[in-house]
Structure formats: C-alpha cells, structure tokens
Design a protein around this motif. Structure first.
Motif, PDB file in Angstrom:
ATOM      1  N   CYS A 146       0.835  -1.209   0.000  1.00  0.00           N
ATOM      2  CA  CYS A 146       0.000   0.000   0.000  1.00  0.00           C
ATOM      3  C   CYS A 146       0.868   1.257   0.000  1.00  0.00           C
ATOM      4  O   CYS A 146       0.604   2.200  -0.761  1.00  0.00           O
ATOM      5  N   ARG A 147       1.907   1.267   0.820  1.00  0.00           N
ATOM      6  CA  ARG A 147       2.795   2.432   0.862  1.00  0.00           C
ATOM      7  C   ARG A 147       3.530   2.612  -0.466  1.00  0.00           C
ATOM      8  O   ARG A 147       3.706   3.732  -0.942  1.00  0.00           O
ATOM      9  N   LEU A 148       3.959   1.510  -1.081  1.00  0.00           N
ATOM     10  CA  LEU A 148       4.630   1.579  -2.379  1.00  0.00           C
ATOM     11  C   LEU A 148       3.705   2.194  -3.426  1.00  0.00           C
ATOM     12  O   LEU A 148       4.097   3.124  -4.134  1.00  0.00           O
ATOM     13  N   TYR A 149       2.504   1.671  -3.553  1.00  0.00           N
ATOM     14  CA  TYR A 149       1.594   2.158  -4.587  1.00  0.00           C
ATOM     15  C   TYR A 149       1.250   3.626  -4.378  1.00  0.00           C
ATOM     16  O   TYR A 149       1.229   4.403  -5.323  1.00  0.00           O
ATOM     17  N   GLU A 150       1.016   4.004  -3.138  1.00  0.00           N
ATOM     18  CA  GLU A 150       0.726   5.408  -2.855  1.00  0.00           C
ATOM     19  C   GLU A 150       1.917   6.293  -3.227  1.00  0.00           C
ATOM     20  O   GLU A 150       1.740   7.340  -3.860  1.00  0.00           O
ATOM     21  N   SER A 151       3.129   5.876  -2.858  1.00  0.00           N
ATOM     22  CA  SER A 151       4.313   6.687  -3.156  1.00  0.00           C
ATOM     23  C   SER A 151       4.569   6.786  -4.655  1.00  0.00           C
ATOM     24  O   SER A 151       5.157   7.749  -5.121  1.00  0.00           O
ATOM     25  N   TYR A 152       4.095   5.804  -5.404  1.00  0.00           N
ATOM     26  CA  TYR A 152       4.272   5.815  -6.861  1.00  0.00           C
ATOM     27  C   TYR A 152       3.260   6.739  -7.536  1.00  0.00           C
ATOM     28  O   TYR A 152       3.443   7.121  -8.680  1.00  0.00           O
ATOM     29  N   GLY A 153       2.183   7.075  -6.843  1.00  0.00           N
ATOM     30  CA  GLY A 153       1.172   7.953  -7.414  1.00  0.00           C
ATOM     31  C   GLY A 153      -0.204   7.327  -7.571  1.00  0.00           C
ATOM     32  O   GLY A 153      -1.143   7.987  -8.030  1.00  0.00           O
ATOM     33  N   PHE A 154      -0.349   6.072  -7.213  1.00  0.00           N
ATOM     34  CA  PHE A 154      -1.654   5.418  -7.264  1.00  0.00           C
ATOM     35  C   PHE A 154      -2.565   6.009  -6.188  1.00  0.00           C
ATOM     36  O   PHE A 154      -2.089   6.453  -5.136  1.00  0.00           O
ATOM     37  N   VAL A 155      -3.864   5.986  -6.447  1.00  0.00           N
ATOM     38  CA  VAL A 155      -4.862   6.391  -5.464  1.00  0.00           C
ATOM     39  C   VAL A 155      -5.865   5.252  -5.304  1.00  0.00           C
ATOM     40  O   VAL A 155      -6.081   4.465  -6.233  1.00  0.00           O
ATOM     41  N   VAL A 156      -6.469   5.192  -4.136  1.00  0.00           N
ATOM     42  CA  VAL A 156      -7.466   4.155  -3.877  1.00  0.00           C
ATOM     43  C   VAL A 156      -8.762   4.534  -4.575  1.00  0.00           C
ATOM     44  O   VAL A 156      -9.285   5.631  -4.387  1.00  0.00           O
ATOM     45  N   GLY A 157      -9.259   3.606  -5.386  1.00  0.00           N
ATOM     46  CA  GLY A 157     -10.518   3.821  -6.087  1.00  0.00           C
ATOM     47  C   GLY A 157     -11.681   3.088  -5.444  1.00  0.00           C
ATOM     48  O   GLY A 157     -12.835   3.396  -5.701  1.00  0.00           O
TER      49      GLY A 157
END
Length: 182
Positions: A146-157
């Motif tokens: 979760c931290r990786l994806y957020e730091s990459y720019g992903f957002v929770v949909g």
C-alpha cells in the motif's frame, strides 16, 4: 540478496519462469489490518494490529503462462545481475485500463528498487498500448505494498470487504483497488 550496485534489468518471461517461481520466496509479514479511508494517506489509516504472521499467496506460474505471448498482456521478470528476483503480470482490462494481475518480488531482493522498476515498465507498457492508466488490487494486510503504490502515485478507487469471504468467512482481509490515471 542486497548487493553493492547490482545491475537491474527487466526481461520478458521465458521457459525458466516456472523454475524462478519455485525458487523464490514471496511471503510477507502481516502485522495488522488497515481500515482504509479513501482520500486519506496510508500513514493515517488506522491499523488493527494482529499477532505477526507470514502470508503466502501461493503463486502459480501456469496461471500466467497465457499472458506471455498475448497481444493484450505480458509477463516480465526483473533480474538483479543474473538472478531473477521479481515479476509483473500486466494485461489490458475489460474497462480499458492496464491491469497488473500480479507484482511480486523475492523476499531477499526487496528494498533494491525492483518493484518500482517493474511499475515503471508497466507504465511504459500501458502508455505504449494507449491506455489511460493502470489499476491493481492488493489487500489491507499488505501495508508495504500500500505504501509503495501510494508513493508511486496510485490512489485508492475502492475497497471490497467481501471479496475473500468465500475463502474464509471470518477474514478481516479486504481488497483495495488502486488506480494510476495519466
């Protein structure tokens, strides 16, 4: 496998993919379950702690073999020098986004930028196929992901609290759907 300045490369999976899967360790430590709040940074999610345990999803190499040569998907393997250490399975989803069906890094190779490099290649692949972004799913017990994806720019949909109930009716595991929209 932390090495001084290893060479990281990404290659299309070949006939050695099954051996690589069998010889890698993809488990991760679960320390709690996040209470996901859409629009709130991961660092601010409430975590319900649990007695730590190792989680293993049991990756099946045959499940992804049909992606290797498909026009709408591929399997890519990350190599640190001459050691396969991670992979990504990406395809065009029915909704028009690129879909990361799986992203995994061997436990011994984590913290070397492998997952981020695989995401870079996934982004390149999706842009090459003229897709508007990337989507993927992880779980509320995989906090490092979760931290990786957020730091990459992903957002929770979205979050699905029932997705895993058929496997275990008492599970607290929830699916989190992440999106990177260009």
């Amino acid at each position: 496998m932390t090495m001084a300045n290893p060479t990281l490369s990404i290659r299309v999976a070949d006939e050695c993919f099954e051996d690589y899967i069998l010889n890698c360790e993809f488990t991760f430590m679960v320390t709690g379950y996040a209470q996901v709040q859409i629009g709130t940074p991961v660092a601010q999610w409430r975590i319900d702690p649990v007695e730590p345990y190792l989680k293993n999803y049991g990756i099946d190499s045959e499940e992804f073999c049909h992606y290797r040569d498909a026009a709408d998907g591929t399997v890519l393997v990350a190599w640190l020098d001459e050691n396969p250490v991670g992979h990504i399975v990406i395809s065009k989803h029915w909704n028009g986004f690129a879909h990361i069906d799986e992203l995994a890094v061997d436990m011994t190779a984590r913290r070397n930028g492998v997952a981020r490099k695989l995401l870079d290649v996934a982004q390149f692949w999706s842009q090459k196929h003229h897709l508007p972004g990337i989507m993927l799913e992880t779980q509320n017990n995989n906090l490092a992901a979760c931290r990786l994806y957020e730091s990459y720019g992903f957002v929770v949909g979205g979050v699905d609290h029932l997705r895993y109930r058929a496997i275990d009716p008492s599970t607290r595991e929830a699916a989190i759907f992440w999106y990177l929209v260009y």
